[in-house]
Motif scaffolding. Structure first.
Motif, PDB file in Angstrom:
ATOM      1  N   ASP A  46       0.858  -1.192   0.000  1.00  0.00           N
ATOM      2  CA  ASP A  46       0.000   0.000   0.000  1.00  0.00           C
ATOM      3  C   ASP A  46       0.887   1.233   0.000  1.00  0.00           C
ATOM      4  O   ASP A  46       2.082   1.151   0.282  1.00  0.00           O
ATOM      5  N   THR A  67      -6.800   0.659   8.147  1.00  0.00           N
ATOM      6  CA  THR A  67      -7.054   0.003   6.867  1.00  0.00           C
ATOM      7  C   THR A  67      -6.152  -1.213   6.705  1.00  0.00           C
ATOM      8  O   THR A  67      -6.612  -2.316   6.389  1.00  0.00           O
ATOM      9  N   GLY A  94      -3.352   3.136  10.499  1.00  0.00           N
ATOM     10  CA  GLY A  94      -3.129   1.700  10.564  1.00  0.00           C
ATOM     11  C   GLY A  94      -4.402   0.870  10.457  1.00  0.00           C
ATOM     12  O   GLY A  94      -4.346  -0.341  10.270  1.00  0.00           O
TER      13      GLY A  94
END
Ligand code: AMP
Length: 493
Positions: free
Chosen positions: A358, A366, A364
């Motif tokens: 990502d 997600t 944090g």
């Protein structure tokens, strides 16, 4: 344990302007469509015909706010538009931009992307001088300063205004005769000039909007530059001739801008992919698959896969039509919001060692849920690779993560974060690697959220509701310190 954010901050703002086109409002609509990723809270267009302004704005997404009839009524051959997510001032229709004023200079409309760092002080001064503010956004300060009656012409007033405001701004302004674009001297936020086939000039936060309306890219507005577009053509003024140094927001490359935009001559897609390659050079992880978090991790994951030779798979499938959920959070659908947006093809990851890529970890939340989904599906190992360095400091120049208590990396070591994510390993791109991927010099970037070096000093308690708070009560020193010191405790000590 940190609670999942009930309301995650969205992107910030997109600005657009066009001068000299018979379908100015329609093209502005398409321009805003292309800039939708920069703000989904509200949008607006102001057009000008025969010295009269026509305005429409609303809350929500661009196609929800405008229709054919509304655009038809926005007459004129020039217009400016704005998509907004609030960085200063709360979410109300009255704060939707462009903002307009009718003053001794005639009508003026302003659309602003960025965050002013001396907004509270300037607003105080103006209010004491009797200026009646209608909104709680810092952008109105620019409008009201431009509207002040002075003996100077518009150009001088503009230069004077820009030299008083501090912080980040890329603005488009429309007067009854001109379209104006300007960037702060550090050039934190992007702004480019384009031209349509019929010769109309266009200003846009990102070049992707030019592609949609078949406009040619002409050039970027330079940091500290004012461009004035009128019937005679384009005039350029450098408002800060003595200023040295640039501080373009590197997070535009990491996350904010669309991959099909070109920023400072670099296609964002290429930069992101290179960030992924660099990540693979810096962190060699043994795995069977590289999986992106769509859409934010896609380019970097492709780069990681190419560099490492580990196969790339789109194991998470995104639903592009997600609206609001009206369901109550029962046990059965407790993870509805997570699953409705991204669904995992479980068979693809079962018994595999996967690297999930990502662009960034902010709170944090997600990432943690993605790791859990992968593990629940039977992934043997889940390694997290992030295509930027840890976010250690708040942004005060327009990106909506101003409170360091919410930045996971500001309060926890990499290993603590890994444990919180429940990942087998966690790898961030280095600051040097990130800069290298842009092929631009480090000292031309603002990297304050990573390295804590703020190009423009700011009020330590600045946050997005500062203008509203200041009206209620000024924060005491104790409150301010408490706010700065509060920590997120991820793991029981
Ligand atoms: P989280 O760690 O749960 O806060 O989510 C981080 C994810 O949100 C990243 O992967 C980005 O895709 C996205 N993101 C990062 N910064 C922002 C921001 N300022 N506003 C909205 N989304 C962001």
């Amino acid at each position: 344990m940190m609670q999942p954010a009930a309301h995650y901050p969205k992107h910030y703002c997109g600005v657009f302007g066009i001068f000299g086109h018979p379908s100015a409002a329609e093209l502005t609509y398409y321009g805003l469509y292309a800039l939708q990723h920069r703000g989904q809270e509200s949008a607006g267009i102001v057009s000008c015909h025969d010295g009269r302004f026509f305005k429409h704005h609303g809350m929500g997404l661009v196609p929800q706010i405008f229709n054919g009839e509304i655009l038809h009524n926005l007459v004129g051959d020039r217009a400016i538009g704005h998509t907004r997510y609030s960085t200063t001032g709360s979410s109300h229709l009255k704060n939707a931009q462009p903002l307009t004023v009718d003053c001794v200079r005639g009508q003026i409309a302003v659309a602003h992307n960025g965050n002013l760092t001396n907004a509270a002080q300037l607003r105080d001064e103006l209010e004491r001088a009797g200026v009646p503010f209608q909104t709680t956004v810092d952008s109105e300060i620019i409008l009201m300063m431009l509207a002040q009656p002075t003996m100077n012409g518009m150009e001088n007033t503009l230069v004077k205004t820009l030299r008083r405001i501090e912080g980040a701004y890329s603005i488009v302004i429309m007067t009854e005769k001109e379209l104006i674009g300007a960037r702060d001297p550090f050039g934190f936020r992007p702004l480019s000039i384009g031209r349509t086939a019929n010769g109309a000039y266009v200003l846009s936060s990102e070049t992707t909007a030019f592609d949609l309306i078949h406009a040619e890219f002409v050039r970027d507005v330079a940091p500290g530059e004012i461009v004035i577009i009128n019937e005679k053509g384009v005039m350029s003024i450098q408002a800060f001739p003595e200023h040295k140094g640039e501080a373009f927001c590197i997070f535009e490359y990491v996350y904010f801008a669309r991959p099909d935009s070109v920023l400072r001559g670099r296609t964002v897609y290429d930069v992101r992919k290179e960030m992924g390659r660099q990540l693979a050079r810096e962190h060699n992880v043994a795995a069977d698959l590289v999986i992106p978090v769509p859409d934010s991790g896609v380019c970097a994951a492709m780069g990681y896969s190419e560099q490492s030779g580990i196969p790339y798979e789109m194991a998470f499938i995104r639903n592009h039509y997600v609206g609001r959920s009206f369901l109550q959070p029962t046990q059965l659908i407790r993870d509805f919001n997570v699953r409705v947006k991204l669904n995992l093809i479980e068979s693809m990851v079962k018994d595999k060692r996967v690297i999930i890529v990502d662009d960034s970890i902010v709170r944090g939340t997600t990432c943690r849920s993605r790791v859990k989904t992968l593990k629940d599906a039977g992934a043997r190992e889940v390694h997290v690779a992030v295509s930027c360095p840890p976010h250690m400091h708040p942004c005060v120049y327009g990106i909506d993560f101003p409170d360091r208590t919410k930045l996971m990396a500001a309060n926890n070591s990499v290993d603590e974060i890994r444990r919180y994510l429940n990942a087998d390993s966690l790898h961030y791109l280095s600051q040097e690697g990130m800069v290298q991927a842009t092929t631009l010099p480090r000292n031309s970037f603002c990297m304050a959220c990573y390295d804590g070096r703020y190009p423009v000093p700011y009020d330590q308690v600045l946050d997005k509701h500062i203008i509203e708070k200041r009206r209620r009560t000024t924060l005491t020193l104790g409150e301010a310190m408490e706010r700065e010191n509060r920590q997120i405790n991820l793991l029981p000590s």
